[in-house]
Motif scaffolding. Structure first.
Motif, short mmCIF file in Angstrom:
data_model
loop_
_atom_site.label_atom_id
_atom_site.label_comp_id
_atom_site.label_asym_id
_atom_site.label_seq_id
_atom_site.Cartn_x
_atom_site.Cartn_y
_atom_site.Cartn_z
N ASP A 197 0.84 -1.20 0.00
CA ASP A 197 0.00 0.00 0.00
C ASP A 197 0.87 1.24 0.00
O ASP A 197 2.09 1.18 -0.13
N ARG A 198 0.23 2.39 0.18
CA ARG A 198 0.96 3.66 0.10
C ARG A 198 2.00 3.80 1.20
O ARG A 198 2.95 4.59 1.08
N THR B 291 9.02 8.50 -5.51
CA THR B 291 9.17 9.16 -6.81
C THR B 291 7.99 8.93 -7.75
O THR B 291 7.75 9.72 -8.66
N GLY B 292 7.26 7.82 -7.53
CA GLY B 292 6.16 7.50 -8.44
C GLY B 292 6.63 7.00 -9.79
O GLY B 292 5.85 6.93 -10.74
N THR C 142 13.46 -7.84 -9.67
CA THR C 142 12.07 -7.45 -9.46
C THR C 142 11.73 -6.16 -10.18
O THR C 142 12.53 -5.23 -10.24
N ASN C 143 10.49 -6.12 -10.69
CA ASN C 143 9.95 -4.91 -11.31
C ASN C 143 8.97 -4.25 -10.36
O ASN C 143 8.17 -4.95 -9.71
N TYR C 144 9.04 -2.95 -10.28
CA TYR C 144 8.18 -2.17 -9.39
C TYR C 144 7.30 -1.25 -10.23
O TYR C 144 7.81 -0.40 -10.95
N ILE C 145 5.97 -1.42 -10.11
CA ILE C 145 5.03 -0.61 -10.88
C ILE C 145 4.15 0.17 -9.90
O ILE C 145 3.37 -0.43 -9.14
N PRO C 146 4.27 1.50 -9.86
CA PRO C 146 3.46 2.28 -8.91
C PRO C 146 1.97 2.20 -9.23
O PRO C 146 1.57 2.09 -10.39
N VAL D 108 0.42 8.54 -5.62
CA VAL D 108 0.87 7.16 -5.49
C VAL D 108 0.11 6.50 -4.35
O VAL D 108 0.09 6.99 -3.21
N ASN D 109 -0.52 5.36 -4.66
CA ASN D 109 -1.39 4.70 -3.69
C ASN D 109 -0.89 3.31 -3.33
O ASN D 109 -1.57 2.56 -2.62
N GLY D 110 0.27 2.94 -3.83
CA GLY D 110 0.81 1.63 -3.57
C GLY D 110 1.75 1.21 -4.68
O GLY D 110 2.17 2.04 -5.51
#
Length: 492
Positions: free
Chosen positions: A49-50, A92-93, A111-115, A123-125
């Motif tokens: 989450d955020r 950063t979003g 790992t890939n991180y997708i906001p 940004v909510n998570g």
């Protein structure tokens, strides 16, 4: 390929749509609830989450990380995996791709991180999706990336051969001071993106210089488009240079046509014989150089281009400007970096090197094995003025190669040059002698026979061929005219 960003993107969008938008969208695409659950749990995925706390972990995640889901949910992600990048993404979003994280057993996860964003764009998570698991996956992917990179480099090289420069600066033959200075100018010009103007007589090698400038420049991976201005009809120049949209005029291609300027985008464009550029097209050409954009015929808007212009002229543009046949402002735009190619008659010391280089080329092209030049033949080449420059020299050598019966080219094989040289002797003889026809004839014969014997090194057989007479007739004239024995000495 597992590590391909497009593949990752498709999977993440699929997962994100499932988790964020709800089940109905998947059911609409004939994916039932059970299939969706199986898909989610088969991959290494988590959602935070955020605040950075886990709200979901898949069965695949639990299996790889080695921590039960109930011990993870509502816990800060960095407390579970200290080297996670979720803080950076939440701050950063901006998404991150293939960042390494180590699981509890020391195995790396890429790992890939997708906001995730709320309806206000905040940004909510964050979605976390492992694209590679362990060093074996990483090595396999790295090898695949290297293979594809090599493949791309290969096709770039092939495309460069097709649309790139064909000649290099080391193909400009010569050691004379004039050529050394010209090569320095080429190297200096290649470091810039400014427009280059090349001036030189016909046959001096202007295209070779243009190719060399492009091949040495930072644009060498881009297209090198060649345009012969004198070969394009005036009425077609605009469409050839700037292109047109489909249906712009009667007879236009339905799909339109890309102009030469646009083809050369991010590369170089070479305009040979730019002195033949129509006065009608010159203002539009000037606009391209000033604004760096083109207007295709029938197009609704201008197209920006990034092109380096190299122009060549076989006539001094300054003289054309003075006569009103070339725009002065266009001349100034072209004449930023100027390279003048010296004619061959001004650097005759380069002729032996050039002749040998051309002979090797022609031996390959004609499947012949001519070893070189007889000294008298080379002397003849050195004495001639070469109004057609290197192009004429090449043609003369090729012609001689097809006539010779020897391993080395002889002066007699260059009969065309001899004829032109004898014409000067004829003119001088006719002017200097009296009006007595018999005396003038004998004087002319004397000069021509001496010149022929000199060119052939005293070989009477070759001299007779040059003069177009038989060997016995030549002997008679030598004796009759009293030509010195050292001039008429036969070499066998």
């Amino acid at each position: 390929m597992i590590g391909d960003s497009r593949y990752i993107y498709i999977k993440v969008v699929f997962i994100g749509k499932f988790l964020y938008l709800g089940w109905s969208d998947f059911l609409d695409n004939n994916l039932n609830l059970e299939q969706a659950k199986q898909f989610i749990n088969s991959i290494v995925m988590a959602v935070v989450d955020r605040d950075g706390k886990y709200t979901f972990v898949s069965d695949g995640w639990v299996k790889v990380i080695g921590i039960p889901a109930e011990h993870v949910i509502s816990k800060y992600s960095w407390h579970i995996l200290p080297d996670t990048h979720t803080k950076q993404v939440l701050k950063t979003g901006k998404p991150l791709v293939a960042k390494s994280v180590f699981s509890t057993n020391g195995s790396p996860l890429f790992t890939n991180y997708i906001p995730i964003y709320d309806e206000n764009g905040a940004v909510n998570g964050c979605y976390l999706f492992a694209s590679l698991i362990g060093m074996e996956d990483a090595r396999d992917t790295a090898q695949e990336i290297i293979r594809l990179s090599n493949q791309v480099d290969y096709y770039k090289d092939e495309l460069s051969k097709e649309r790139g420069a064909k000649y290099r600066i080391d193909q400009i033959i010569g050691q004379s001071p004039l050529i050394k200075e010209m090569k320095n100018q080429i190297i200096a010009a290649s470091r810039s993106s400014s427009t280059v103007l090349i001036e030189g007589e016909t046959g001096t090698g202007k295209e070779l210089v243009a190719h060399s400038v492009h091949a040495l420049s930072s644009r060498r991976a881009g297209n090198f488009i060649r345009v012969n201005c004198s070969a394009i009809p005036i009425e077609l120049m605009e469409s050839e240079f700037f292109g047109y949209k489909g249906g712009s005029f009667t007879g236009a291609n339905r799909g339109g046509k890309v102009g030469r300027f646009e083809l050369a985008n991010e590369g170089s464009i070479f305009f040979d014989e730019i002195n033949a550029l129509s006065p009608v097209i010159q203002p539009k050409f000037l606009r391209v150089l000033q604004e760096r954009e083109i207007d295709p015929i029938g197009g609704g808007q201008s197209i920006p281009i990034d092109v380096r212009v190299i122009a060549a002229s076989n006539a001094p543009l300054e003289q054309l400007v003075e006569s009103g046949n070339f725009r002065q402002d266009l001349y100034y735009r072209l004449n930023v970096i100027k390279i003048t190619i010296p004619p061959l008659r001004e650097r005759k010391e380069d002729i032996p090197l050039i002749a040998e280089y051309l002979l090797k080329q022609l031996n390959c092209e004609l499947s012949m094995m001519i070893t070189g030049f007889d000294p008298t033949a080379m002397e003849l080449l050195m004495q001639y003025d070469w109004p057609g420059n290197i192009r004429e020299l090449r043609n003369s050598i090729e012609s001689a190669m097809n006539k010779t019966g020897d391993f080395a080219l002889q002066a007699a094989d260059f009969d065309r040059l001899s004829e032109r040289g004898f014409q000067k002797i004829k003119n001088r003889a006719l002017i200097s002698k009296s009006f007595n026809l018999k005396q003038s004839k004998e004087s002319l014969e004397y000069d021509m026979i001496c010149a022929a014997l000199k060119h052939t090194g005293g070989n009477r057989s070759n001299a007779a061929k040059l003069l177009g007479i038989s060997r016995p007739v030549l002997y008679e004239k030598i004796e009759k005219l009293g030509i010195a024995s050292e001039e008429g000495k036969q070499r066998n």
